[in-house]
Motif scaffolding. Structure first.
Motif, PDB file in Angstrom:
ATOM      1  N   GLU A  45       0.924  -1.209  -0.182  1.00  0.00           N
ATOM      2  CA  GLU A  45      -0.123  -0.103   0.121  1.00  0.00           C
ATOM      3  C   GLU A  45       0.829   1.272   0.052  1.00  0.00           C
ATOM      4  OE1 GLU A  45      -2.212  -2.979  -0.127  1.00  0.00           O
ATOM      5  OE2 GLU A  45      -1.231  -2.733   1.676  1.00  0.00           O
ATOM      6  N   TYR A  46       2.150   1.132   0.419  1.00  0.00           N
ATOM      7  CA  TYR A  46       3.004   2.435   0.435  1.00  0.00           C
ATOM      8  C   TYR A  46       4.226   2.012   0.073  1.00  0.00           C
ATOM      9  CZ  TYR A  46       4.190   1.270   5.158  1.00  0.00           C
ATOM     10  OH  TYR A  46       4.972   0.920   6.339  1.00  0.00           O
ATOM     11  N   VAL A  65       5.103   7.594  -1.527  1.00  0.00           N
ATOM     12  CA  VAL A  65       3.790   7.632  -1.123  1.00  0.00           C
ATOM     13  C   VAL A  65       3.498   8.419   0.293  1.00  0.00           C
ATOM     14  CG1 VAL A  65       1.452   6.409  -0.427  1.00  0.00           C
ATOM     15  CG2 VAL A  65       3.112   5.831  -2.327  1.00  0.00           C
ATOM     16  N   GLU A 113      -1.976   9.103   1.068  1.00  0.00           N
ATOM     17  CA  GLU A 113      -2.382   8.443  -0.035  1.00  0.00           C
ATOM     18  C   GLU A 113      -2.459   6.855   0.286  1.00  0.00           C
ATOM     19  OE1 GLU A 113      -0.119  10.434  -3.668  1.00  0.00           O
ATOM     20  OE2 GLU A 113       1.214   9.861  -1.901  1.00  0.00           O
ATOM     21  N   CYS A 114      -2.193   6.277   1.320  1.00  0.00           N
ATOM     22  CA  CYS A 114      -2.268   5.023   1.582  1.00  0.00           C
ATOM     23  C   CYS A 114      -3.160   4.828   2.929  1.00  0.00           C
ATOM     24  CB  CYS A 114      -0.995   4.555   1.996  1.00  0.00           C
ATOM     25  SG  CYS A 114      -0.001   5.188   3.350  1.00  0.00           S
ATOM     26  N   ARG A 143      -4.656  10.931  -4.419  1.00  0.00           N
ATOM     27  CA  ARG A 143      -5.077   9.633  -4.539  1.00  0.00           C
ATOM     28  C   ARG A 143      -5.370   8.962  -3.185  1.00  0.00           C
ATOM     29  NH1 ARG A 143      -2.372   5.519  -9.052  1.00  0.00           N
ATOM     30  NH2 ARG A 143      -2.641   6.792 -10.804  1.00  0.00           N
ATOM     31  N   ARG A 144      -6.251   8.344  -2.880  1.00  0.00           N
ATOM     32  CA  ARG A 144      -6.650   7.736  -1.802  1.00  0.00           C
ATOM     33  C   ARG A 144      -6.800   6.254  -1.755  1.00  0.00           C
ATOM     34  NH1 ARG A 144      -5.237  12.216  -0.706  1.00  0.00           N
ATOM     35  NH2 ARG A 144      -6.338  13.702   0.529  1.00  0.00           N
ATOM     36  N   LEU A 145      -6.739   5.658  -0.602  1.00  0.00           N
ATOM     37  CA  LEU A 145      -6.678   4.120  -0.583  1.00  0.00           C
ATOM     38  C   LEU A 145      -8.206   3.742  -0.455  1.00  0.00           C
ATOM     39  CD1 LEU A 145      -5.016   1.624  -0.372  1.00  0.00           C
ATOM     40  CD2 LEU A 145      -5.234   1.625   1.981  1.00  0.00           C
ATOM     41  N   GLY A 187      -5.773   4.768 -11.309  1.00  0.00           N
ATOM     42  CA  GLY A 187      -5.478   3.876  -9.943  1.00  0.00           C
ATOM     43  C   GLY A 187      -4.651   2.706 -10.299  1.00  0.00           C
ATOM     44  N   THR A 226      -3.309  -2.410  -4.922  1.00  0.00           N
ATOM     45  CA  THR A 226      -1.957  -2.794  -4.304  1.00  0.00           C
ATOM     46  C   THR A 226      -1.886  -4.076  -3.864  1.00  0.00           C
ATOM     47  OG1 THR A 226      -3.028  -2.179  -2.352  1.00  0.00           O
ATOM     48  CG2 THR A 226      -1.828  -0.211  -3.573  1.00  0.00           C
ATOM     49  N   ARG A 286      -5.011   2.267  -4.634  1.00  0.00           N
ATOM     50  CA  ARG A 286      -5.003   3.939  -4.337  1.00  0.00           C
ATOM     51  C   ARG A 286      -5.516   4.383  -5.783  1.00  0.00           C
ATOM     52  NH1 ARG A 286       0.567   2.680  -3.075  1.00  0.00           N
ATOM     53  NH2 ARG A 286       1.304   3.527  -5.230  1.00  0.00           N
ATOM     54  N   ASN A 301     -12.627   7.743  -6.593  1.00  0.00           N
ATOM     55  CA  ASN A 301     -12.593   6.978  -5.687  1.00  0.00           C
ATOM     56  C   ASN A 301     -13.716   7.002  -4.460  1.00  0.00           C
ATOM     57  OD1 ASN A 301     -12.124   9.251  -4.339  1.00  0.00           O
ATOM     58  ND2 ASN A 301      -9.884   9.298  -4.129  1.00  0.00           N
TER      59      ASN A 301
END
Length: 371
Positions: free
Chosen positions: A244-245, A249, A253-254, A282-284, A309, A312, A329, A335
């Protein structure tokens, strides 16, 4: 036995049940103990025990221990009461992720940080002034984690300490207690979206602890490995470094922007973190698809031919009836919950798409972990 990895306190004990080992910060972590599906089912329905000793344990000690951690960590340690567990991040000077870590305020002169990345240790050391030490005691301390709806029942059999919801609340610690007849520290937390506890004992007492845990035969305690954890953590919306990161990042964003406390007096990398909060698009999110897991894992997510996106990690989710569930992401505004995204796997468009879901998909209110 694993080759080239440090042994945990239980590696030799359970080696005959393990066919594959994972590298967890240089220490061997079992992928499973023979039946990962049964391990997952026990987590959700009963209780599992995990060998959790692989995580590093940095003790920061001295008159400036709290201030040293506050200078490196995103949460406000000084404002927390003694015994509080704090989940947050360590970032570099540009506000980009080094690692998500868990900290425990044991006293005003002693804090404990659970993590694994050498860069985290370097950051902690650079923040510690003369007279304040940073020591990794992983080799000295064994940790067993009990997770699942009956984890409290199991733990209460092993200790006279009050581990009820009021006796040991979520994200709190009990020190100076005995578990299985040996000195222990108890933490109430976990990585699975289930009620959970971690038991810390001296490494030489690990066998006594595991004898007591596995001796509760009427509870059908099941050992659980990494395979089941990875399924549970995606369902729970929990992040892992390297997936995720990475070092490109920001926490925003994560899914970890909430751990950055801009209200604390000293916040490392405050300016770049503020810029990331304002500008990161960007967002998780969680996504579900009918595509095979192998096709979804790592796939690009596309709208009108443009990538918005990337997935992950993905798994077949028992909580969603076996459908493919992923964390991804994704750019705003794509999102938003309910948005449908096209999947491009290995550079080729597929016939399947993905839908953005609320995170987490398992127990969205987190009522089970807080029970």
């Amino acid at each position: 036995m694993p080759i080239g990895l440090e042994s945990s306190p239980t590696t030799a004990r359970f080696a005959d049940r393990v066919s594959e080992w994972e590298d967890s910060f240089g220490m061997a972590f079992a992928m499973d103990y023979g039946d990962p599906e049964a391990e997952y089912a026990a987590l959700r329905e009963n209780v599992v025990a995990l060998e959790w000793s692989t995580i590093r344990k940095w003790y920061i000690e001295g008159p400036d221990a709290v201030a040293a951690l506050d200078a490196a960590f995103s949460r406000n340690v000084a404002a927390a009461p003694v015994g509080r567990v704090l989940y947050g991040v360590v970032v570099d000077a540009d506000g980009l992720m080094i690692e998500d870590v868990t900290a425990v305020k044991l006293s005003d002169e002693q804090v404990l940080v659970f993590g694994g990345d050498p860069l985290t240790e370097a950051r902690l050391r650079s923040a510690a002034p003369a007279g304040t030490s940073v020591v990794d005691r992983r080799a000295e301390i064994a940790v067993a984690s009990l997770q699942g709806p009956r984890s409290r029942d199991l733990l209460q059999r092993l200790t006279s300490a009050d581990v009820s919801g009021s006796g040991l609340p979520y994200y709190e610690t009990l020190t100076g207690v005995e578990v299985a007849g040996v000195p222990a520290t108890l933490l109430r937390l976990g990585f699975t979206a289930e009620l959970g506890f971690e038991i810390m004992v001296a490494r030489e007492n690990a066998d006594a602890l595991w004898d007591a845990i596995l001796g509760q035969q009427d509870l059908d305690v099941v050992m659980m490995g990494m395979t089941g954890i990875l399924v549970a953590r995606i369902e729970a919306g929990m992040v892992i470094g390297g997936l995720e990161y990475d070092r490109t990042v920001s926490p925003f964003e994560c899914g970890l922007g909430w751990t950055v406390d801009f209200g604390k007096e000293e916040l490392w990398a405050r300016t770049p973190l503020a810029e990331a909060k304002a500008n990161s698009s960007r967002r998780l999110v969680s996504i579900v698809s009918e595509a095979p897991v192998a096709q979804l894992d790592g796939a690009a997510l596309v709208v009108d031919g443009a990538e918005v996106g990337r997935v992950t990690a993905a798994t077949a989710s028992p909580a969603l009836g076996g459908r493919s569930l992923g964390l991804a992401r994704v750019e705003r505004p794509f999102n938003a919950i309910g948005t449908r995204l096209s999947i491009v796997s290995d550079g080729a468009a597929t016939s399947d798409d993905a839908e953005v879901l609320r995170t987490p998909v398992y127990d969205p209110e987190r009522s089970r972990v807080k029970a």
